[in-house]
Design a protein around this motif. Structure first.
Motif, short mmCIF file in Angstrom:
data_model
loop_
_atom_site.label_atom_id
_atom_site.label_comp_id
_atom_site.label_asym_id
_atom_site.label_seq_id
_atom_site.Cartn_x
_atom_site.Cartn_y
_atom_site.Cartn_z
N ASN A 49 0.80 -1.22 0.00
CA ASN A 49 0.00 0.00 0.00
C ASN A 49 0.84 1.28 0.00
O ASN A 49 0.35 2.33 -0.40
N GLU A 50 2.09 1.20 0.48
CA GLU A 50 2.96 2.38 0.50
C GLU A 50 4.35 2.02 -0.05
O GLU A 50 5.36 2.09 0.65
N PRO A 51 4.45 1.59 -1.31
CA PRO A 51 5.74 1.15 -1.84
C PRO A 51 6.78 2.26 -1.95
O PRO A 51 7.97 1.99 -1.98
N LEU A 52 6.34 3.53 -2.03
CA LEU A 52 7.30 4.62 -2.15
C LEU A 52 8.02 4.89 -0.84
O LEU A 52 9.20 5.25 -0.83
N THR A 78 3.88 16.06 0.85
CA THR A 78 2.65 16.58 0.26
C THR A 78 1.90 15.42 -0.36
O THR A 78 2.38 14.78 -1.28
N SER A 79 0.73 15.13 0.15
CA SER A 79 -0.01 13.94 -0.29
C SER A 79 -0.52 14.12 -1.70
O SER A 79 -0.75 15.23 -2.17
N GLY A 80 -0.70 13.00 -2.37
CA GLY A 80 -1.31 13.00 -3.69
C GLY A 80 -0.35 13.26 -4.82
O GLY A 80 -0.76 13.35 -5.97
N SER A 81 0.96 13.37 -4.57
CA SER A 81 1.88 13.69 -5.66
C SER A 81 2.18 12.46 -6.51
O SER A 81 2.44 12.57 -7.70
N GLY A 82 2.21 11.28 -5.86
CA GLY A 82 2.47 10.06 -6.60
C GLY A 82 3.90 9.93 -7.10
O GLY A 82 4.18 9.16 -8.00
N THR A 83 4.83 10.69 -6.54
CA THR A 83 6.23 10.61 -6.97
C THR A 83 7.08 10.03 -5.85
O THR A 83 6.69 10.07 -4.68
#
Length: 255
Positions: A49-52, A78-83
């Motif tokens: 669920n949190e691979p980053l 910052t949530s929602g960046s997906g990076t």
């Protein structure tokens, strides 16, 4: 049906007491997990669920938000960046020979001639970047070339009197690389000093000066601004070249 009714009633009773026990019938806190080998699993924070932020290789640091939530999002996330550039930081910037050597290997010269007793000059400004709020550890080493004759020049003598000279080096953190303001100038990092004196027997060559400092920075582009200082006695000539030969700078960025 009777068993289900009794079980629900038991849960409501525990909730009314505002204390929940797992593995114990006598909870001592709002949530009490008993047992010498007990653990807590939060599947929303696992590698799936949190691979980053949780790569499954090394342990991911946990944080507590101002609201009391347990999370692995680092400060400044910052949530929602997906990076992937928002994962916990721990990397090293290594900059060898970070001070220009100059035409004769004297580096940046701080000139303190016989008309003054102290002098200060900027040695070099080194830019760097951080993807998020972080703590930095800065370690530097640089050569210093000392003489009572004008520098830079191809050859110069060492001190030939019995008067001592002091040499200091330090840096400021220029946040956002927009020039040092009054607040930034009030915080000196990595200060280190040396004292030198000789009498007709000093040898030509380089000495070293070094220091280490720590500071907190926001995300963005910043600079480390190094300064050199010299001080001597009345009517003395002191020329010091900072960083004329081997020198290195290491910036560790982590949260």
């Amino acid at each position: 049906m009777k068993k289900i009714t009794i079980y629900i009633f038991a849960l409501v009773a525990n909730a009314a007491l505002a204390q929940v026990g797992i593995g114990t019938t006598n909870p001592q806190q709002d949530l009490h997990v008993a047992g010498t080998t007990s653990t807590i699993r939060i599947e929303s924070l696992n590698t799936v669920n949190e691979p980053l932020l949780n790569d499954g290789v090394k342990l991911a640091p946990a944080y507590v938000t101002p609201e009391g939530d347990i999370t692995i999002y680092p400060p400044g996330y910052t949530s929602g960046s997906g990076t992937g550039n928002l994962e916990p930081l721990n990397f090293l910037i290594n900059i060898p020979n970070f001070v220009p050597n100059g035409p004769y290997g004297d580096g940046t010269v701080v000139a303190n001639d016989a008309t003054i007793t102290s002098a200060t000059e900027q040695i070099v400004s080194v830019p760097f970047s951080s993807p998020q709020n972080a703590l930095i550890e800065v370690r530097y080493v640089m050569t210093i070339d000392l003489s009572d004759e004008f520098l830079p020049q191809p050859a110069a003598s060492t001190f030939i009197d019995t008067s001592a000279r002091t040499i200091r080096c330090y840096f400021y953190i220029d946040l956002n690389s927009d020039g040092l303001d009054a607040t930034e100038l009030s915080k000196v990092y990595g200060l280190h000093g040396e004292a030198y004196a000789s009498y007709a027997q000093g040898s030509v060559g380089y000495a070293f000066i070094h220091g280490v400092g720590y500071g907190s920075i926001p995300a963005g582009n910043h600079s480390l601004v190094f300064f050199g200082e010299t001080a001597d006695g009345t009517n003395r000539d002191t020329f010091v070249g900072f960083g004329g030969s081997s020198d290195y700078l290491k910036i560790r960025i982590y949260n």
